[in-house]
Write a protein that holds these residues in place. Structure first.
Motif, PDB file in Angstrom:
ATOM      1  N   MET A   1       0.837  -1.164   0.000  1.00 53.35           N
ATOM      2  CA  MET A   1       0.000   0.000   0.000  1.00 53.35           C
ATOM      3  C   MET A   1       0.891   1.240   0.000  1.00 53.35           C
ATOM      4  N   ALA A   2       0.569   2.197  -0.846  1.00 52.40           N
ATOM      5  CA  ALA A   2       1.383   3.400  -0.994  1.00 52.40           C
ATOM      6  C   ALA A   2       1.145   4.387   0.144  1.00 52.40           C
ATOM      7  N   ASN A   3       2.198   5.127   0.460  1.00 51.77           N
ATOM      8  CA  ASN A   3       2.149   6.228   1.415  1.00 51.77           C
ATOM      9  C   ASN A   3       2.302   7.521   0.629  1.00 51.77           C
ATOM     10  N   TYR A   4       2.092   8.642   1.288  1.00 51.75           N
ATOM     11  CA  TYR A   4       2.339   9.917   0.632  1.00 51.75           C
ATOM     12  C   TYR A   4       2.901  10.909   1.639  1.00 51.75           C
ATOM     13  N   THR A   5       3.639  11.868   1.100  1.00 49.53           N
ATOM     14  CA  THR A   5       4.140  12.984   1.879  1.00 49.53           C
ATOM     15  C   THR A   5       3.930  14.240   1.053  1.00 49.53           C
ATOM     16  N   GLN A   6       3.343  15.260   1.650  1.00 53.53           N
ATOM     17  CA  GLN A   6       3.159  16.546   0.987  1.00 53.53           C
ATOM     18  C   GLN A   6       4.118  17.521   1.647  1.00 53.53           C
ATOM     19  N   THR A   7       4.891  18.230   0.838  1.00 50.45           N
ATOM     20  CA  THR A   7       5.887  19.140   1.382  1.00 50.45           C
ATOM     21  C   THR A   7       6.157  20.278   0.408  1.00 50.45           C
ATOM     22  N   ALA A   8       6.882  21.250   0.862  1.00 56.27           N
ATOM     23  CA  ALA A   8       7.266  22.385   0.021  1.00 56.27           C
ATOM     24  C   ALA A   8       8.722  22.751   0.263  1.00 56.27           C
ATOM     25  N   ALA A   9       9.543  21.736   0.569  1.00 58.65           N
ATOM     26  CA  ALA A   9      10.951  21.979   0.859  1.00 58.65           C
ATOM     27  C   ALA A   9      11.771  20.731   0.529  1.00 58.65           C
ATOM     28  N   THR A  10      13.082  20.905   0.481  1.00 60.81           N
ATOM     29  CA  THR A  10      13.971  19.754   0.341  1.00 60.81           C
ATOM     30  C   THR A  10      13.704  18.817   1.500  1.00 60.81           C
ATOM     31  N   THR A  11      13.515  17.525   1.204  1.00 67.39           N
ATOM     32  CA  THR A  11      13.040  16.602   2.236  1.00 67.39           C
ATOM     33  C   THR A  11      13.583  15.195   2.064  1.00 67.39           C
ATOM     34  N   GLN A  12      13.938  14.569   3.185  1.00 72.62           N
ATOM     35  CA  GLN A  12      14.205  13.127   3.207  1.00 72.62           C
ATOM     36  C   GLN A  12      12.839  12.477   3.356  1.00 72.62           C
ATOM     37  N   ILE A  13      12.324  11.882   2.306  1.00 70.66           N
ATOM     38  CA  ILE A  13      10.989  11.290   2.311  1.00 70.66           C
ATOM     39  C   ILE A  13      10.984   9.964   3.061  1.00 70.66           C
ATOM     40  N   LYS A  14      11.985   9.121   2.799  1.00 69.71           N
ATOM     41  CA  LYS A  14      12.047   7.793   3.419  1.00 69.71           C
ATOM     42  C   LYS A  14      13.491   7.358   3.523  1.00 69.71           C
ATOM     43  N   VAL A  15      13.836   6.670   4.603  1.00 64.45           N
ATOM     44  CA  VAL A  15      15.154   6.060   4.752  1.00 64.45           C
ATOM     45  C   VAL A  15      14.974   4.566   4.550  1.00 64.45           C
ATOM     46  N   GLY A  16      15.838   3.974   3.746  1.00 64.55           N
ATOM     47  CA  GLY A  16      15.772   2.546   3.467  1.00 64.55           C
ATOM     48  C   GLY A  16      15.100   2.266   2.131  1.00 64.55           C
ATOM     49  N   ALA A  17      15.076   0.998   1.785  1.00 66.37           N
ATOM     50  CA  ALA A  17      14.538   0.571   0.498  1.00 66.37           C
ATOM     51  C   ALA A  17      13.044   0.835   0.395  1.00 66.37           C
ATOM     52  N   GLY A  18      12.587   1.050  -0.829  1.00 68.87           N
ATOM     53  CA  GLY A  18      11.168   1.274  -1.071  1.00 68.87           C
ATOM     54  C   GLY A  18      10.883   1.413  -2.543  1.00 68.87           C
ATOM     55  N   LYS A  19       9.696   1.927  -2.850  1.00 71.62           N
ATOM     56  CA  LYS A  19       9.271   2.141  -4.231  1.00 71.62           C
ATOM     57  C   LYS A  19       8.743   3.564  -4.373  1.00 71.62           C
ATOM     58  N   LEU A  20       9.102   4.198  -5.468  1.00 75.41           N
ATOM     59  CA  LEU A  20       8.574   5.513  -5.815  1.00 75.41           C
ATOM     60  C   LEU A  20       7.494   5.324  -6.873  1.00 75.41           C
ATOM     61  N   TYR A  21       6.309   5.870  -6.609  1.00 69.05           N
ATOM     62  CA  TYR A  21       5.201   5.763  -7.561  1.00 69.05           C
ATOM     63  C   TYR A  21       4.990   7.036  -8.361  1.00 69.05           C
ATOM     64  N   GLY A  22       5.265   8.186  -7.790  1.00 63.13           N
ATOM     65  CA  GLY A  22       5.088   9.413  -8.538  1.00 63.13           C
ATOM     66  C   GLY A  22       5.204  10.653  -7.682  1.00 63.13           C
ATOM     67  N   ILE A  23       5.244  11.781  -8.383  1.00 64.31           N
ATOM     68  CA  ILE A  23       5.318  13.085  -7.737  1.00 64.31           C
ATOM     69  C   ILE A  23       4.306  13.989  -8.425  1.00 64.31           C
ATOM     70  N   PHE A  24       3.473  14.654  -7.630  1.00 63.70           N
ATOM     71  CA  PHE A  24       2.501  15.606  -8.155  1.00 63.70           C
ATOM     72  C   PHE A  24       2.814  16.975  -7.589  1.00 63.70           C
ATOM     73  N   VAL A  25       2.988  17.958  -8.453  1.00 61.08           N
ATOM     74  CA  VAL A  25       3.247  19.331  -8.026  1.00 61.08           C
ATOM     75  C   VAL A  25       1.914  20.057  -7.977  1.00 61.08           C
ATOM     76  N   SER A  26       1.538  20.511  -6.777  1.00 64.66           N
ATOM     77  CA  SER A  26       0.232  21.138  -6.602  1.00 64.66           C
ATOM     78  C   SER A  26       0.276  22.653  -6.710  1.00 64.66           C
ATOM     79  N   ALA A  27       1.410  23.266  -6.421  1.00 62.12           N
ATOM     80  CA  ALA A  27       1.521  24.718  -6.518  1.00 62.12           C
ATOM     81  C   ALA A  27       2.974  25.090  -6.776  1.00 62.12           C
ATOM     82  N   SER A  28       3.169  26.041  -7.652  1.00 60.46           N
ATOM     83  CA  SER A  28       4.536  26.442  -7.953  1.00 60.46           C
ATOM     84  C   SER A  28       4.566  27.807  -8.617  1.00 60.46           C
TER      85      SER A  28
END
Length: 89
Positions: A1-28
């Motif tokens: 099951m996928a997780n999500y993180t919403q942020t507006a800065a440089t960020t360590q999203i996850k430590v350790g192995a995993g899968k990236l499904y996508g990135i959505f830019v909501s405001a810029s």
């Protein structure tokens, strides 16, 4: 099951192995993102995706089956203002 993180800065999203499904830019107003396979907030680790410019309301790296990373998921935001959501496992 996928997780999500919403942020507006440089960020360590996850430590350790995993899968990236996508990135959505909501405001810029402008900016770029670079995605690293890094578990220690280090931009010297391998890039999952080289630097790309972002626009509001756009999906980037849409990978339905997921893209494996080993060390972690670290995203560097450069530019003025961007808010983005990362889907990962």
């Amino acid at each position: 099951m996928a997780n999500y993180t919403q942020t507006a800065a440089t960020t360590q999203i996850k430590v350790g192995a995993g899968k990236l499904y996508g990135i959505f830019v909501s405001a810029s107003s402008s900016g770029t993102l670079t995605v690293y396979d890094s578990g220690a907030s280090s931009a010297s680790d391998p890039k999952i995706s080289d630097t790309f410019s972002v626009s509001a309301g756009t999906t980037y790296l849409n990978i339905p089956a997921g893209l494996f990373f080993n060390k972690g998921l670290y995203i560097v935001l450069a530019g003025t203002s961007a808010a983005f959501t990362v889907a990962y496992e």
